[in-house]
Design an enzyme around this catalytic site. Structure first.
Site, PDB file in Angstrom:
ATOM      1  CE1 TYR A  28      12.043  32.031   3.732  1.00 47.07           C
ATOM      2  CE2 TYR A  28      12.378  29.655   3.531  1.00 47.07           C
ATOM      3  CZ  TYR A  28      12.069  30.883   2.955  1.00 47.07           C
ATOM      4  OH  TYR A  28      11.789  30.955   1.621  1.00 47.07           O
ATOM      5  CE  LYS A  84      -0.107  -0.402   4.977  1.00 48.33           C
ATOM      6  NZ  LYS A  84      -0.810  -1.019   6.097  1.00 48.33           N
TER       7      LYS A  84
END
Ligand SMILES: *Cc1c(COP(=O)(O)O)cnc(C)c1O
Length: 838
Positions: free
Chosen positions: A729, A501
């Protein structure tokens, strides 16, 4: 040269010579009309599962064969063409091979094992060459037919013959043993190749040891150092002297193995001086670093050569020149969607054919083959290149691009056989590169095969680096060996389902499934959603697939594509039954019971009525009962897991009372499999563990897996800063000293979690480089002040195992309080996936 008359052959194989002059001499046999028929050829018409060579008898006749060995009547043979009729052409071929082997004087050493047979054989031949007349089976001729053909080519003057033997199911080894009648033996290892034909490792070992059942008293057998094998070989009667690799005092030993510069490593071997076995002559040897993985295989060959009397200096010299025919396919998808399969590790007939065979995994795609020819084949060169052309034709190649003179032979053959296909002869690698760029589209699979250390390798490198800065490596063979490692913990009758999956935990479900299906290590695949299963089916996967979440709307797809559905609701069951009737084929379902997971599944109290209802629905087959653990990774929760099992067992018993007993019952995922022995039933569902990643520390205690993945980025730029400068940042990091900062071409978009800001680290040149400052969407800063050799373009390991370095994914997850699952399955599509099968 066989030099046997037709009459003699008929007698040896207990056949009837129907027509033809019985005194004509046969010199060699052929089983394939595509091969050249020299003087005095006998065609042997074999029958296989998918073919029957009897239809080629006429072709063999046309190509100059003197006669044919057949099992079925043949109408109106010309008077000068001999027909020998036997019950089984395969057994007759083997009888003839056994006869020929017996009349040759060569001492025969037989090599079998799960991996490395061909390398061990080629290496041993190379090591003995200086001192003996040696013969080795050609290529990987190791099957029921291959061994016979290999033996039939044995020259009576040969001193030592090295014969490779491989089997694909129990019962085959006896026939090989009767043909080869080895004097000496090597068993390289017992992996679990061809797993489904066999069962447990022990069974495989017992079967393989049959090859050595009748070694003469002066014979010997070299075995790897493997507990299980010692145990098993003790039980086999009549084995002669056994030497255990790297342990027996009579054998050379590997003292150590060290890196010796880029791509080189140095190994030291110690040789026993004589029967008294004090270790004297040490051989330091510089060889390719990639050989490390096959160290044991090489040591097998060295040991055998030593026992057969090759002097240490000769062994050393030959080993330094030996070129192991490794096969390392790399597979990736380009931005255009084309699949690239690359093997420029080396180029010889065996690896070229292996590479072309990889094409069978892509039945629905256009196939482009880029071929740079093979070197060092001597007289056989033209012939071998023609055979490659034939193989390309058989694999339905649509476009053949050749580079260089030797491959022109391949181009000519291919063009002749398949005039409708496109053949392009490129003058040089640049021309080929331009062509590939122009051609490669979403529906293409492109195989690139060229000699090592050539412009080919550099071209491939350019393709790869152009694709993306960050690469997610998936080592397919390791996924397989992890599954096998877990299979060792299971009883023989427990089946394996691999959950793929979430794009195969980020690895691309289709690629992983295709590989595992081909390797035959998996019985079922599992996915979460129907859409994932549809993609796998459309990709050509024909194996059984279990879908965990099926809605009513999915019913028709499940029925149409033969998907096994997990159900926990009556209305879905009913929809599936209706779809099954529409399609006209029964649909298999597994009833899921919620024993404490609290997600899907019926509560135990409602399980019986739902099962009964399912049994009343037409065309619905209740194939399985399942449940799922919530906390199997956690030892502190073991009593809870036990209550889950108790409830599941109660449901099973209640259904059995009513005569409802679905053949498959399953509960365990990776954690349950490894930690809870009573959770296996007869199917386990493996997910994360296949990738060599542990769900928890407790699971790590229970099993040893090998990390099969690695995320590697690159240094995009390097900057120098004085102390006290803010980085990235939010100024969350200030340089503490004059610093060299590398900017990596990976960010949180790619899956490098922003939470790792100022916490995580990467590895560059084997050294840790801390992540400094806020991780950006596309970039990440790391401190390389202490790694002065770091340069722009250098790889940076983010997690996993790569080139001997490791950052455990479990550790990265722990740093930011998540689980490895989450990191794996959130890698972005921008990251290039590169599959390595070796
Ligand atoms: C994901 C999943 C698995 C596999 O779990 P792992 O821990 O990755 O081995 C098994 N069964 C079900 C129902 C799942 O959803």
């Amino acid at each position: 040269m066989l030099n046997l008359s037709l009459h003699q052959i008929a007698e040896i194989v207990h056949g009837r010579l129907l027509t033809g002059r019985d005194d004509s001499l046969i010199q060699h046999v052929e089983t394939d009309t595509r091969h050249s028929f020299g003087d005095g050829a006998l065609f042997v018409a074999l029958r296989g599962a998918n073919y029957d060579a009897h239809i080629f008898v006429a072709e063999a006749m046309r190509r100059g064969a003197r006669g044919a060995l057949v099992e079925q009547a043949f109408e109106n043979p010309p008077p000068n063409f001999a027909i020998i009729h036997v019950d089984s052409t395969l057994r007759a071929l083997q009888t003839l091979a056994a006869y020929h082997r017996q009349r040759c004087r060569a001492r025969v050493i037989a090599i079998t094992g799960s991996n490395g047979k061909t390398i061990a054989k080629d290496c041993l031949v190379a090591l003995l060459n200086q001192n003996f007349r040696v013969y080795g089976s050609p290529g990987s001729y190791n099957s029921q037919v291959g061994v016979a053909l290999a033996l039939l080519q044995l020259d009576p003057e040969t001193d030592i013959a090295v014969i490779e033997a491989g089997i694909s199911q129990i019962g085959e080894m006896e026939y090989l043993q009767r043909m080869i009648r080895p004097d000496f033996g090597i068993l390289t290892n017992i992996g679990a190749a061809h797993f489904q034909g066999f069962g447990s490792r022990k069974k495989i070992a017992v079967e393989k040891l049959k090859l050595f059942a009748e070694l003469p008293p002066e014979g010997w057998l070299i075995l790897p150092f493997d507990e299980m094998l010692s145990e098993v070989s003790g039980a086999v009667k009549n084995l002669p002297q056994i030497y255990r690799l790297n342990h027996a005092p009579e054998l050379p030993r590997l003292l150590d193995w060290q890196s010796a510069g880029p791509n080189r490593s140095q190994l030291r071997l110690a040789f026993p001086s004589g029967p008294g076995a004090s270790f004297t002559s040490e051989i330091p040897l510089n060889i390719d670093i990639s050989w490390r993985e096959i160290a044991d295989t090489l040591l097998m060959a060295v040991s055998a050569a030593h026992l057969l009397g090759a002097p240490a200096p000769a062994i050393r010299q030959a080993l330094a020149q030996f070129n192991p025919p490794l096969n390392r396919l790399e597979i990736w998808k380009s931005h255009s969607g084309a699949v690239f399969i690359n093997d420029t590790y080396n180029s010889d007939p065996v690896s070229v054919h292996a590479c072309l065979r990889a094409l069978t995994r892509y039945p629905n795609q256009r196939k482009i083959f880029v071929f740079g020819g093979m070197a060092e084949l001597g007289d056989a060169g033209a012939y071998e290149h023609r055979i490659v052309g034939e193989e390309a034709c058989r694999q339905n190649v649509s476009v053949l691009l050749t580079v260089g003179e030797p491959a022109a032979e391949t181009a000519a053959t291919f063009q002749n056989l398949l005039p409708t296909a496109q053949t392009v002869r490129c003058r040089n690698i640049d021309e080929a590169e331009a062509h590939i760029e122009q051609l490669a589209g979403a529906n293409d699979v492109i195989v690139i095969k060229g000699p090592r250390h050539s412009h080919f390798e550099r071209m491939v490198q350019r393709f790869k680096t152009r694709l993306s800065n960050s690469v997610y490596y998936i080592r397919l063979a390791r996924i397989k060996s992890n599954i096998i490692a877990m299979k060792e913990l299971l009883a023989d009758d427990v089946k394996i389902l691999v959950m793929i999956k979430a794009l195969g935990y980020g690895a691309d479900a289709a690629q992983v499934a295709r590989y595992l299906s081909n390797e035959r290590v998996v019985d079922y695949f599992g996915v979460a959603y129907t859409s994932e299963a549809i993609e796998l089916r459309y990709g050509g996967l024909t194996d059984p697939i279990l879908v965990n979440m099926v809605r009513r709307e999915d019913a028709y797809d499940c029925a149409r594509l033969d998907l096994i559905s997990v159900v926990d609701r009556a209305d879905v069951a009913q929809a599936l039954s209706e779809a099954a009737q529409t399609v006209g084929r029964p649909v298999k379902v597994h009833l899921k019971v919620d024993t404490g997971m609290g997600r899907f599944g019926v509560l135990p109290a409602q399980a019986v009525p739902l099962a009964q209802y399912i049994c009343t629905l037409p065309m619905l087959e209740l194939q399985g009962l399942m449940t799922h653990f919530s906390s199997a990774d956690d030892p502190a929760a073991d009593s809870f897991s036990q209550t889950q099992l108790d409830q599941f067992n109660t449901v099973i018993a209640a259904l059995q009372q009513l005569g409802i007993d679905p053949p498959l019952k399953h509960a365990a995922a990776t954690s349950g499999l490894n930690r809870l022995a009573n959770s296996h039933y007869n199917l386990v569902r493996i997910g994360l563990g296949a990738f060599g990643v542990y769900p928890s520390e407790a699971v790590r205690q229970a099993v040893r897996l090998t990390c099969a993945v690695a995320l590697v980025s690159r240094i995009a730029e390097i900057k120098e800063y004085p102390a006290g400068v803010p980085l990235s940042y939010g100024r969350r990091f200030y340089t503490q000293r004059p610093s060299r900062i590398a900017i990596l071409a990976i960010g949180y978009h790619d899956g490098l979690r922003r939470a790792l800001t100022n916490k995580g680290y990467v590895k560059i040149h084997g050294q840790c480089a801390p992540i400094t400052g806020t991780i950006c969407m596309d970039f990440t800063l790391v401190d390389v002040t202490d790694i002065p050799q770091a340069q722009v373009g250098d790889p940076a390991l983010i997690f996993g195992e790569y080139n001997g370095d490791e950052i455990r994914l479990e550790d990265v997850a722990a740093l930011i309080d998540t689980i490895p699952y989450e990191i794996l399955c959130t890698l972005s599509p921008r990251i290039q996936r590169l599959y390595v099968s070796e």
